[in-house]
Design a protein around this motif. Structure first.
Motif, mmCIF file in Angstrom:
data_model
loop_
_atom_site.group_PDB
_atom_site.id
_atom_site.type_symbol
_atom_site.label_atom_id
_atom_site.label_comp_id
_atom_site.label_asym_id
_atom_site.label_seq_id
_atom_site.Cartn_x
_atom_site.Cartn_y
_atom_site.Cartn_z
ATOM 1 N N HIS A 73 44.103 35.149 31.398
ATOM 2 C CA HIS A 73 42.873 34.869 32.133
ATOM 3 C C HIS A 73 42.294 36.162 32.709
ATOM 4 O O HIS A 73 41.088 36.414 32.639
ATOM 5 C CB HIS A 73 43.153 33.878 33.274
ATOM 6 C CG HIS A 73 43.480 32.488 32.814
ATOM 7 N ND1 HIS A 73 42.563 31.674 32.187
ATOM 8 C CD2 HIS A 73 44.629 31.773 32.900
ATOM 9 C CE1 HIS A 73 43.135 30.513 31.903
ATOM 10 N NE2 HIS A 73 44.385 30.559 32.322
ATOM 11 N N LYS A 74 43.171 36.981 33.267
ATOM 12 C CA LYS A 74 42.719 38.238 33.866
ATOM 13 C C LYS A 74 42.172 39.192 32.805
ATOM 14 O O LYS A 74 41.172 39.882 33.031
ATOM 15 C CB LYS A 74 43.873 38.890 34.633
ATOM 16 C CG LYS A 74 44.308 38.093 35.858
ATOM 17 C CD LYS A 74 45.508 38.741 36.546
ATOM 18 C CE LYS A 74 45.950 37.917 37.746
ATOM 19 N NZ LYS A 74 47.156 38.505 38.413
ATOM 20 N N ASP A 85 48.557 33.472 33.103
ATOM 21 C CA ASP A 85 47.567 34.028 34.043
ATOM 22 C C ASP A 85 47.080 35.397 33.586
ATOM 23 O O ASP A 85 45.912 35.743 33.770
ATOM 24 C CB ASP A 85 48.179 34.138 35.444
ATOM 25 C CG ASP A 85 48.341 32.773 36.108
ATOM 26 O OD1 ASP A 85 47.670 31.815 35.657
ATOM 27 O OD2 ASP A 85 49.129 32.672 37.061
ATOM 28 N N VAL A 136 40.914 28.268 25.382
ATOM 29 C CA VAL A 136 41.312 27.442 26.530
ATOM 30 C C VAL A 136 41.131 25.957 26.202
ATOM 31 O O VAL A 136 41.967 25.121 26.551
ATOM 32 C CB VAL A 136 40.502 27.833 27.781
ATOM 33 C CG1 VAL A 136 40.757 26.857 28.922
ATOM 34 C CG2 VAL A 136 40.862 29.247 28.220
ATOM 35 N N GLN A 146 38.585 38.194 31.831
ATOM 36 C CA GLN A 146 37.565 38.078 32.873
ATOM 37 C C GLN A 146 36.451 39.095 32.645
ATOM 38 O O GLN A 146 36.703 40.270 32.376
ATOM 39 C CB GLN A 146 38.183 38.301 34.250
ATOM 40 C CG GLN A 146 38.915 37.094 34.798
ATOM 41 C CD GLN A 146 39.503 37.355 36.177
ATOM 42 O OE1 GLN A 146 39.416 38.455 36.703
ATOM 43 N NE2 GLN A 146 40.115 36.329 36.758
ATOM 44 N N TYR A 160 37.579 33.287 23.941
ATOM 45 C CA TYR A 160 38.525 32.836 24.956
ATOM 46 C C TYR A 160 38.232 31.417 25.436
ATOM 47 O O TYR A 160 39.140 30.615 25.652
ATOM 48 C CB TYR A 160 38.524 33.798 26.138
ATOM 49 C CG TYR A 160 39.605 33.485 27.144
ATOM 50 C CD1 TYR A 160 40.949 33.600 26.799
ATOM 51 C CD2 TYR A 160 39.294 33.065 28.433
ATOM 52 C CE1 TYR A 160 41.957 33.310 27.704
ATOM 53 C CE2 TYR A 160 40.292 32.774 29.350
ATOM 54 C CZ TYR A 160 41.617 32.896 28.979
ATOM 55 O OH TYR A 160 42.605 32.602 29.888
#
Length: 302
Positions: free
Chosen positions: A240-241, A237, A225, A244, A221
């Motif tokens: 991203h979650k 978004d 990015v 995490q 990941y």
């Protein structure tokens, strides 16, 4: 609030749950590799090629680095792929650091060695470099003047980072097709709607060639990015979650990456997309799994 332009109505969401086996139209896939920098990476590359060739891809492509630093290596890999596997192998070719005369000689050498497919790109301008003397449209014209190459070019659903506007980007893409390009391969993206809206814009622009969906199954990941920041690709978004807490959990990252890509290609297939180009990063596992979800099977499978 939903609008009439929204692609994913309740009907679409229901369709996403259907079995991929219900998709009737044929699917074509292709794979991108890059020249390895070590013996270990070379072994990984060939392991990936051997596994993915069983899916009978339409073609495979091989990149080379900025300033043509690995052009010779790319050429050797292309010849080896063709000789060892029989696959259609397409080298990337840029015009950023070669004269027209040099490009014509390269084109002739490829054609004379039975390499008939090329991915034609402008290439990255070196930091502090001058304005290029040629662009991808010029390269397509040059290649077509030399021989009837099968030419793929790049497309940018979220606009090329250097383009002045999305409309300018579409004008450039139309010019590449008018010059003789056979298909465009999109930059990777992470919202199916991004591709679908772009496809609609291409139709309105009068572009009739294939717009192949570029898919990047995410295994790292942080690297994603970084790539996205360099290429003007929006990372939602929700991604991203999803990632995490997975920094030190490779197995979970791979599962997330495979699932995310499978859902993407399923949504696109339901919308009639028939061509997918996988940015493999020289690894086969995720791309192979996603292709399997599309109903593609190894040629030795029962």
């Amino acid at each position: 609030m939903n609008t009439e332009a929204d692609y994913f109505t309740a009907k679409h969401l229901s369709q996403l749950n259907q079995n991929i086996g219900d998709i009737k139209h044929p699917i074509d896939v292709s794979f991108e590799f890059f020249p390895p920098a070590s013996k270990k990476m070379e072994n990984t590359l060939w392991d990936s090629i051997e596994r993915l060739k069983t899916l009978k891809p339409k073609f495979v492509s091989v990149t080379y680095g900025a300033n043509s630093g690995t052009r010779d290596t790319t050429y050797e890999i292309i010849k080896d792929i063709k000789t060892k596997t029989g696959l259609v192998a397409a080298p990337h070719l840029t015009c950023i650091d070669a004269s027209k005369e040099e490009l014509r000689e390269i084109a002739k050498e490829y054609w004379n060695n039975d390499i008939r497919s090329i991915v034609a790109l402008r290439g990255d301008i070196p930091e502090g470099g001058a304005r290029p003397h040629m662009y991808s449209t010029d390269l397509v014209k040059l290649l077509k003047e030399e021989a009837d190459f099968d030419i793929s070019v790049a497309a940018y659903p979220e606009k090329h980072p250097e383009a002045s506007s999305a409309q300018f980007d579409l004008d450039v893409l139309k010019a590449k097709f008018d010059a003789g390009a056979n298909r465009a391969i999109t930059q990777f993206f992470f919202d199916a709607e991004t591709y679908l809206r772009f496809r609609d814009k291409c139709v309105k622009q009068g572009i009739e060639g294939e717009i192949v969906a570029g898919i990047l199954p995410v295994s790292n990941y942080k690297t994603l990015v970084k790539f996205a920041g360099m290429t003007n690709v929006h990372v939602p978004d929700w991604m991203h979650k999803l990632y995490q807490g997975t920094e030190n959990d490779e197995a979970t990252r791979l599962l997330i990456g495979a699932n995310q890509s499978m859902e993407m290609v399923k949504a696109l297939t339901i919308e009639g997309v028939k061509d997918f180009h996988f940015y493999t990063l020289n690894r086969s596992d995720l791309s192979y799994a996603v292709c399997h979800s599309l109903g593609l099977r190894a040629d030795n499978a029962s």
